[in-house]
Enzyme design. Structure first.
Site, short mmCIF file in Angstrom:
data_model
loop_
_atom_site.label_atom_id
_atom_site.label_comp_id
_atom_site.label_asym_id
_atom_site.label_seq_id
_atom_site.Cartn_x
_atom_site.Cartn_y
_atom_site.Cartn_z
N ARG A 74 61.69 72.21 43.67
CA ARG A 74 61.17 72.36 45.03
C ARG A 74 62.14 73.30 45.72
O ARG A 74 63.24 72.91 46.10
CB ARG A 74 61.09 71.00 45.72
N CYS A 75 61.77 74.61 45.80
CA CYS A 75 62.70 75.65 46.24
C CYS A 75 62.56 75.94 47.73
O CYS A 75 61.55 76.47 48.18
CB CYS A 75 62.44 76.92 45.42
N SER A 107 52.90 73.97 46.87
CA SER A 107 53.28 75.13 46.06
C SER A 107 52.21 76.21 46.13
O SER A 107 52.50 77.41 46.18
CB SER A 107 53.44 74.74 44.59
N SER A 150 49.36 67.99 39.20
CA SER A 150 49.94 66.87 39.95
C SER A 150 49.41 65.57 39.36
O SER A 150 48.24 65.51 38.97
CB SER A 150 49.53 66.96 41.42
N ASP A 152 49.01 63.04 41.17
CA ASP A 152 48.45 62.29 42.30
C ASP A 152 46.93 62.38 42.45
O ASP A 152 46.33 61.55 43.11
CB ASP A 152 49.10 62.74 43.61
N MET A 194 52.75 55.34 41.94
CA MET A 194 52.92 56.58 42.70
C MET A 194 51.59 57.10 43.23
O MET A 194 50.55 56.46 43.05
CB MET A 194 53.57 57.64 41.81
O1 F6P Z 1 53.65 64.33 43.60
C1 F6P Z 1 54.04 63.66 42.46
C2 F6P Z 1 54.98 62.53 42.78
O2 F6P Z 1 55.32 61.88 41.58
C3 F6P Z 1 54.45 61.51 43.80
O3 F6P Z 1 53.54 60.61 43.24
C4 F6P Z 1 55.74 60.90 44.29
O4 F6P Z 1 55.58 60.42 45.60
C5 F6P Z 1 56.70 62.04 44.26
O5 F6P Z 1 56.17 63.02 43.38
C6 F6P Z 1 58.08 61.69 43.80
O6 F6P Z 1 58.88 62.81 43.97
P1 F6P Z 1 60.33 62.99 43.33
O7 F6P Z 1 60.13 63.20 41.85
O8 F6P Z 1 60.87 64.20 44.00
O9 F6P Z 1 61.07 61.73 43.58
#
Ligand code: F6P
Length: 366
Positions: A74-75, A107, A150, A152, A194
């Site tokens: 995440r840049c 992104s 993703s 999600d 998640m």
């Molecule tokens: O967007 C994917 C995801 O896994 C979400 O489900 C979760 O809220 C988030 O990323 C977790 O982010 P990180 O890996 O930065 O903790």
């Protein structure tokens, strides 16, 4: 030969490697030169060895591997214009004016902005003397194509994001495992999954595992949820169930909404029903491991379509995102999909849950 960059960005998801493999091989097949941008947008900003030409053999074995082998990040720098200016310069130095990005809505929005800014970035680079007019001349337009990667499944306009079905499978496997120990001790378990602001993973997992109750952000618990949940759990127990499984989406615990936490649910089951109850947070297990057959298939077909979309694109056409609707791989308008995705999030924030549910279902054509 046209040079096409491919990158993965944001949180990794199963199937991202399938995208890279597919884009690399389809590009070569179409007579283009593919370049992998390592570490997401950071690779564009840093340039150098992080932008590397890929050959057919470089992606051997990618299809079945989890995570993203070309890295992601995440840049923050890319979200500021100076970062994008350096990125544009690095791309021109490598002769790249087409990008295929696999990531979430954030992104992809960044990519769309980069595309619209591209002419002014080149102008600035020439004015500053970083590049000559002759050097930028062949790269006047930036072609971008998005792919939604993703776990999600939170992007509007597509039925499935790359990774969501692998993650769902992993969750179901884990819930099944919890079932065994729960049933042995006649326990209750509250399992947190998640999904960020989207309840898809939680809802699908609860149906697929026969959970007793589920909490999702799109339909937060109404006042009196404790009574309803306890009554359902009690009746299931009376029918002979030896274990209780409650699935709670991480987004359902968003403090701006109805305040509900996994711990609170554990407490209700413990205090009211005297159930020996534990909490399990599945965490990043949900994002790792082998991609399912579906994600291997989806990433391959969408990668092919992304290369075709890049080769068909013209400056006047809106930025495409590759989607799947009713089992058909399609090109959609990236900006519209992002807009609709944002309006779902806004509806949830405004507690207009009916609208959020409706918007999640909206089908629209380009
Ligand atoms: O967007 C994917 C995801 O896994 C979400 O489900 C979760 O809220 C988030 O990323 C977790 O982010 P990180 O890996 O930065 O903790």
């Amino acid at each position: 030969k046209k040079r096409i960059g491919v990158m993965t960005s944001g949180g990794d998801s199963q199937g991202m490697n399938g995208v890279v493999r597919s884009v690399v091989r389809m590009s070569i097949h179409m007579g283009c030169e593919p370049y992998a941008i390592y570490e997401g947008y950071d690779g564009l900003v840093q340039g150098g060895d992080l932008i590397k030409q890929m050959k057919w053999d470089d992606v051997r074995g990618f299809l079945s591997r989890g995570g993203t082998l070309i890295g992601t990040k995440r840049c923050m720098e890319f979200y500021e214009r100076p970062g994008r200016l350096v990125a544009a310069k690095n791309m021109i130095l490598k002769g790249i004016d087409a990008l295929i990005i696999c990531g979430g809505d954030g992104s992809l929005t960044g990519a769309d902005k980069f595309r619209s800014e591209w002419p002014s970035l080149l102008q600035e680079l020439v004015e500053k003397g970083d590049l000559t007019q002759e050097a930028v001349e062949p790269y006047k337009h930036l072609n971008i194509c998005g792919l939604v990667g993703s776990i999600d499944n939170d992007m509007s306009g597509t039925d499935a994001t790359i990774g969501c079905f692998s993650s769902l499978e992993r969750i179901c496997e884990m819930v099944d495992a919890v079932f065994d120990t729960a049933a042995s001790h006649k326990r209750g378990f509250v399992i947190e999954v998640m999904g960020r602001h989207c309840g898809w993973l939680a809802l699908m997992a609860s149906i697929a595992t026969g959970a007793d109750y589920v909490f999702i952000p799109e339909k937060p618990p109404a006042p009196g949820w404790e009574d309803e949940m306890c009554q359902i759990v009690t009746s299931h127990r009376e029918w002979g169930k030896r274990r209780t499984i409650i699935i709670i989406s991480e987004g359902a615990q968003d403090t701006e909404l109805e305040k509900i936490t996994a711990d609170q649910v554990v407490k209700v089951l413990t205090d009211r029903l005297k159930l020996d109850t534990r909490k399990t947070v599945l965490g990043h297990i949900q994002r790792g491991g082998l991609p399912s057959y579906y994600d291997r298939w989806l990433s391959t077909l969408q990668g092919v379509e992304a290369v075709n979309a890049i080769l068909d694109s013209t400056p006047d056409k809106p930025t495409p995102v590759i989607t799947i609707r009713e089992n058909k791989i399609e090109r959609s308008n990236l900006e519209e999909c992002v807009k609709l995705t944002k309006s779902v999030a806004t509806a949830i924030k405004e507690k207009n849950f009916e609208k959020a549910m409706h918007l999640r279902d909206v089908e629209f054509k380009e």
